[in-house]
Write a protein that holds these residues in place. Structure first.
Motif, PDB file in Angstrom:
ATOM      1  N   ASP A 151      34.295  39.555  49.543  1.00 20.82           N
ATOM      2  CA  ASP A 151      34.576  38.141  49.272  1.00 20.82           C
ATOM      3  C   ASP A 151      34.725  37.925  47.767  1.00 20.82           C
ATOM      4  N   MET A 152      35.740  37.139  47.379  1.00 20.56           N
ATOM      5  CA  MET A 152      35.999  36.888  45.968  1.00 20.56           C
ATOM      6  C   MET A 152      34.871  36.073  45.329  1.00 20.56           C
ATOM      7  N   ALA A 153      34.150  35.312  46.137  1.00 23.08           N
ATOM      8  CA  ALA A 153      33.073  34.488  45.592  1.00 23.08           C
ATOM      9  C   ALA A 153      31.936  35.326  45.025  1.00 23.08           C
ATOM     10  N   ASP A 154      31.805  36.561  45.489  1.00 22.27           N
ATOM     11  CA  ASP A 154      30.729  37.437  45.035  1.00 22.27           C
ATOM     12  C   ASP A 154      31.121  38.294  43.846  1.00 22.27           C
ATOM     13  N   TRP A 155      32.333  38.161  43.366  1.00 21.98           N
ATOM     14  CA  TRP A 155      32.796  38.993  42.250  1.00 21.98           C
ATOM     15  C   TRP A 155      32.214  38.490  40.938  1.00 21.98           C
ATOM     16  N   ASP A 156      31.877  39.446  40.074  1.00 26.18           N
ATOM     17  CA  ASP A 156      31.503  39.105  38.708  1.00 26.18           C
ATOM     18  C   ASP A 156      32.700  39.336  37.787  1.00 26.18           C
ATOM     19  N   LYS A 159      34.057  42.970  37.932  1.00 26.57           N
ATOM     20  CA  LYS A 159      34.777  43.236  39.176  1.00 26.57           C
ATOM     21  C   LYS A 159      36.151  42.565  39.151  1.00 26.57           C
ATOM     22  N   LEU A 160      36.216  41.331  38.645  1.00 31.26           N
ATOM     23  CA  LEU A 160      37.483  40.623  38.566  1.00 31.26           C
ATOM     24  C   LEU A 160      38.454  41.335  37.632  1.00 31.26           C
ATOM     25  N   ARG A 161      37.921  41.880  36.549  1.00 30.33           N
ATOM     26  CA  ARG A 161      38.770  42.595  35.604  1.00 30.33           C
ATOM     27  C   ARG A 161      39.322  43.886  36.247  1.00 30.33           C
ATOM     28  N   GLN A 162      38.479  44.569  37.021  1.00 29.70           N
ATOM     29  CA  GLN A 162      38.934  45.777  37.717  1.00 29.70           C
ATOM     30  C   GLN A 162      40.019  45.451  38.737  1.00 29.70           C
ATOM     31  N   VAL A 163      39.855  44.333  39.442  1.00 28.67           N
ATOM     32  CA  VAL A 163      40.835  43.937  40.452  1.00 28.67           C
ATOM     33  C   VAL A 163      42.167  43.608  39.808  1.00 28.67           C
ATOM     34  N   VAL A 164      42.124  42.932  38.671  1.00 29.15           N
ATOM     35  CA  VAL A 164      43.363  42.563  37.990  1.00 29.15           C
ATOM     36  C   VAL A 164      44.086  43.791  37.473  1.00 29.15           C
ATOM     37  N   THR A 165      43.335  44.727  36.889  1.00 28.79           N
ATOM     38  CA  THR A 165      43.974  45.926  36.337  1.00 28.79           C
ATOM     39  C   THR A 165      44.495  46.850  37.425  1.00 28.79           C
ATOM     40  N   SER A 166      43.834  46.861  38.602  1.00 30.24           N
ATOM     41  CA  SER A 166      44.278  47.737  39.691  1.00 30.24           C
ATOM     42  C   SER A 166      45.235  47.061  40.656  1.00 30.24           C
ATOM     43  N   LYS A 167      45.614  45.784  40.350  1.00 33.64           N
ATOM     44  CA  LYS A 167      46.546  45.043  41.204  1.00 33.64           C
ATOM     45  C   LYS A 167      46.015  44.968  42.628  1.00 33.64           C
TER      46      LYS A 167
END
Length: 297
Positions: A151-156, A159-167
């Motif tokens: 869930d995106m609500a649990d991201w710090d 984690k958000l930076r990793q998701v953005v860089t890994s598309k």
């Protein structure tokens, strides 16, 4: 001064003391007869037991005897109802590639003389990979389930930076086309558990499985077809000869094709195509499109 009293407990004399008492004076005698008498006295003293000890020894011997009889009866029953150890193998198959069924059950009697394999991993070694199933599909389903639970609500922030860089959320493009390297490996007999796709391994976007109902040709069948094509006159047939042969197969009222008739047919074809395109554009035309095209004046 009174005499010292012996504090040692008064009990039954030991076996060694009894033997010494009975053989007193016999040790100095020479001859085998004296030695035999001494050995006989020592053995009789050692075997002298109380009635309680004799009763316990008799009960112990009886229990051991009953236990041995029970084990013997079990062995005889197992031997009587034991199945005949017969295992068949198809013609032309090496028995060492087949696991011994009796060894698997733990009762193979032949041991090293058994012609079948006693390696429990031989079934895994002989198992062939399914050509109609892509093994990566199970991993994709597991990743998809894990992605749904995340869930995106649990991201710090990290984690958000990793998701953005890994598309994250934009999975790799896949297709229903079969990988050409997979087909080549299957045809050449190189596809198996340790095969790696040259097009990125497990990251290959194409499928690594044959379509349902697809029948793969064997190497002998492909060789026979190739030999047949080599002998076929179609291999040396030119395009002109092929078209001429096909033209002779036509029947009915036919119109010969000349340069003029071909030019007329081509012009009619292009006019028809242009009319269809204009009709489509008129049907789909909107005010904005007409304004941009300049047809509004």
């Amino acid at each position: 001064m009174p005499a010292k009293k012996d504090n040692a407990p008064k009990g039954k004399a030991s076996t060694t003391k009894i033997v010494e008492d009975k053989t007193f004076g016999m040790k100095n005698k020479k001859g085998s007869t004296a030695k035999k008498q001494i050995a006989q006295i020592a053995s009789s003293a050692a075997s002298a037991k109380t009635p309680e000890q004799k009763r316990k020894d008799a009960e112990k011997a009886q229990r051991e005897k009953e236990k041995a009889a029970s084990e013997q009866a079990k062995r005889e029953t197992a031997e009587l109802f034991k199945p005949v150890q017969v295992q068949k193998v198809p013609f032309g198959v090496d028995p060492k590639t087949v696991l011994c069924q009796f060894f698997k059950l733990g009762n193979c009697e032949k041991g090293k003389r058994c012609k079948f394999s006693h390696d429990l991993a031989v079934e895994r070694k002989g198992e062939k990979k399914n050509l109609y199933q892509d093994t990566r599909e199970g991993e994709k389903e597991a990743e998809e389930e894990e992605r749904k639970k995340d869930d995106m609500a649990d991201w710090d922030e990290e984690k958000l930076r990793q998701v953005v860089t890994s598309k994250h959320g934009n999975p790799k493009t896949t297709t229903d086309k079969v990988c050409k390297f997979f087909i080549e490996a299957v045809e050449n007999g190189k596809y198996g558990w340790f095969w790696q796709c040259p097009n990125g391994g497990d990251r290959c976007m194409y499928k690594h499985s044959l379509p349902p109902g697809f029948i793969l040709k064997t190497k002998d069948q492909r060789a026979a077809e190739k030999a047949l094509m080599d002998k076929s006159p179609l291999k040396t047939l030119t395009l002109e000869d092929f078209l001429e042969s096909e033209r002779h197969k036509l029947t009915g009222t036919l119109t010969p094709v000349t340069a003029d008739s071909f030019a007329t047919w081509k012009k009619q074809r292009l006019d028809k195509k242009q009319a269809e395109e204009e009709a489509r554009m008129a049907k789909e035309a909107t005010g904005r499109a007409m304004f941009e095209m300049g047809d509004w004046g």
